[in-house]
Design an enzyme around this catalytic site. Structure first.
Site, PDB file in Angstrom:
ATOM      1  N   GLU A   3      66.985  90.344  -7.118  1.00 29.61           N
ATOM      2  CA  GLU A   3      66.168  89.830  -8.220  1.00 29.61           C
ATOM      3  C   GLU A   3      65.874  88.347  -8.035  1.00 29.61           C
ATOM      4  OE1 GLU A   3      66.663  88.355 -12.778  1.00 29.61           O
ATOM      5  OE2 GLU A   3      68.141  89.787 -12.023  1.00 29.61           O
ATOM      6  N   ARG A  59      67.085  80.948  -5.579  1.00 28.29           N
ATOM      7  CA  ARG A  59      66.903  82.245  -4.919  1.00 28.29           C
ATOM      8  C   ARG A  59      65.643  82.260  -4.066  1.00 28.29           C
ATOM      9  NH1 ARG A  59      69.558  87.369  -8.020  1.00 28.29           N
ATOM     10  NH2 ARG A  59      71.566  86.382  -8.447  1.00 28.29           N
ATOM     11  N   SER A 119      62.604  87.688 -13.730  1.00 28.80           N
ATOM     12  CA  SER A 119      62.683  88.700 -14.788  1.00 28.80           C
ATOM     13  C   SER A 119      61.683  88.300 -15.864  1.00 28.80           C
ATOM     14  CB  SER A 119      64.104  88.756 -15.354  1.00 28.80           C
ATOM     15  OG  SER A 119      64.254  89.833 -16.236  1.00 28.80           O
TER      16      SER A 119
END
Length: 442
Positions: free
Chosen positions: A364, A407, A367
């Protein structure tokens, strides 16, 4: 948070919808029983106040008739009622607090189209409202083809001496990192690129919000009371403040306790901030590298809309986040989260998962959620419809990562790594990197 009047009028609908959420045992009967007690107390209070007013008039009449015995009898009854009313009012406040507490820990109701499931294994890949696998594949960059065994991000960063977990542990403990040199600049470049993209092309207003917020703000975006253990708190005089777990908190609360005009909507805010999470309950998960840190940077997007526009806005926000990965040439997929994996305040959530060659899996990176009026009720955020004389309505709120900077750094390092240990710089980032085309390597 829910309106108990709506639950009373739609008890069967509420029970059917809440039963889809994982580990939620509450039913409408539980909540209505508390509300019934509250209503009973209010009835008794109203009756007592009406009786006191009536007796007060009778006392005057008795005294006018010089019936002192009757007057004294009536005054004694009024005195008893006066003693009851404060007790009843305190009881009413206690039951109201009990009801508010019970309502505040109930998650939002999922939209009908959200897939039923227990955890991430039941999530469903999503290709857009009118999308197919073929059209989506054209928009998403392909997986990189590497002629060597790919390394994980921390193997690359530590080898280049630009990612230091040992020094970070000495400074702050586990789940922190020190980035240095070219790698620190690359992370900064990624954040600036994302923020510029969303503000210049996607219509978001850049905001620099406070990083410390009060409990009321955390309640508004449903971090409190249920997720208190995930937060870092500090003190400020006699009150406490929390470090923001996401810029969603201050950005969404920009409209708290306000009545907007419909012409002002939609409002779209974006911020690049540090985020702080205790990661309670995640012991043993992603302990190596930068995937799960107590402190990380993220670009957050928040939209405030009318109920009629919120579903379309959800698709729009997803496209904004996808554009980041498309511009960076990072392969990804989009998942619709099932009811068991969806966040507390969401009605529907899309997760964007980026491909990491070093792990040979998707992780992920963003979101994007639509919350309906769930947060607006907690914040008292409303708008006045155009040309209507009706009462103000609650706005709908949405939030999404656009995206997680750390990330994204991991994804760039792993997808653009070279056999000699260097990392190519995606073209979209080169203007932010002084024209460098690669970093590191021998």
């Amino acid at each position: 948070m829910f309106d108990i009047k709506w639950i009373r009028a739609n008890a069967e609908t509420f029970d059917a919808a809440i039963s889809r959420r994982k580990n939620v045992s509450v039913r409408s009967s539980d909540l209505l029983a508390i509300d019934d007690r509250r209503r009973e107390i209010i009835v008794r209070l109203n009756e007592a106040q009406e009786k006191r007013n009536a007796l007060s008039k009778q006392i005057g009449q008795a005294k006018a008739q010089k019936d002192e015995a009757k007057a004294q009898e009536l005054m004694a009854e009024v005195s008893r009622l006066k003693d009851f009313i404060p007790t009843g009012e305190a009881e009413e406040r206690a039951v109201e607090a009990e009801l508010r507490s019970a309502l505040s820990v109930i998650p939002n109701l999922a939209l009908d189209e959200v897939p039923q499931g227990d955890d991430e294994h039941d999530n469903v890949e999503y290709f857009g409202p009118n999308g197919t696998s073929a059209t989506a594949a054209k928009q998403r960059p392909p997986k990189p083809t590497l002629s060597f065994a790919p390394k994980e991000h921390f193997e690359i960063g530590v080898a280049e001496n630009n990612m230091d977990f040992e020094v970070a542990a000495k400074l702050s403990g586990s789940r922190f990192v020190v980035l240095k040199g070219q790698l620190a600049r690359l992370e900064r470049a990624i954040g600036q690129f994302m923020l510029d993209l969303h503000t210049t092309e996607h219509g978001y207003l850049e905001v620099q919000p406070p990083l410390l917020v009060r409990d009321d703000a955390l309640f508004g975006t449903n971090q409190l009371p249920k997720f208190e253990e995930d937060l870092f708190f500090t003190s400020h005089g006699d009150s406490r403040l929390a470090l923001i777990p996401t810029a969603e908190v201050p950005l969404t609360n920009l409209v708290r306790e306000s009545i907007l005009s419909e012409e002002e909507l939609p409002l779209r805010f974006a911020a690049l901030t540090p985020c702080f999470r205790s990661e309670a309950g995640s012991a043993g998960r992603d302990t190596r590298g930068m995937l799960r840190q107590h402190q990380f940077n993220k670009v957050e997007m928040v939209s405030i809309t009318t109920p009629e526009e919120s579903i379309d806005e959800h698709e729009r926000m997803l496209a904004c986040a996808e554009t980041v990965l498309q511009r960076l040439g990072l392969h990804y997929r989009v998942m619709t989260l099932c009811t068991g994996d969806m966040g507390f305040g969401a009605r529907k959530t899309y997760d964007i998962e980026v491909w990491l060659p070093g792990q040979a899996t998707y992780r992920e990176i963003s979101s994007v959620s639509v919350c309906g009026d769930f947060q607006a009720r907690r914040m008292e955020a409303r708008y006045r419809p155009s040309g209507e004389k009706q009462a103000p309505r609650y706005v709908h709120t949405l939030n999404g990562s656009g995206t997680a900077v750390g990330r994204c750094l991991i994804a760039v390092m792993e997808n653009y790594q070279q056999e000699d240990g260097s990392v190519l710089i995606p073209e979209a980032l080169r203007p932010y990197m002084g024209g460098w085309t690669s970093i590191g390597g021998k």
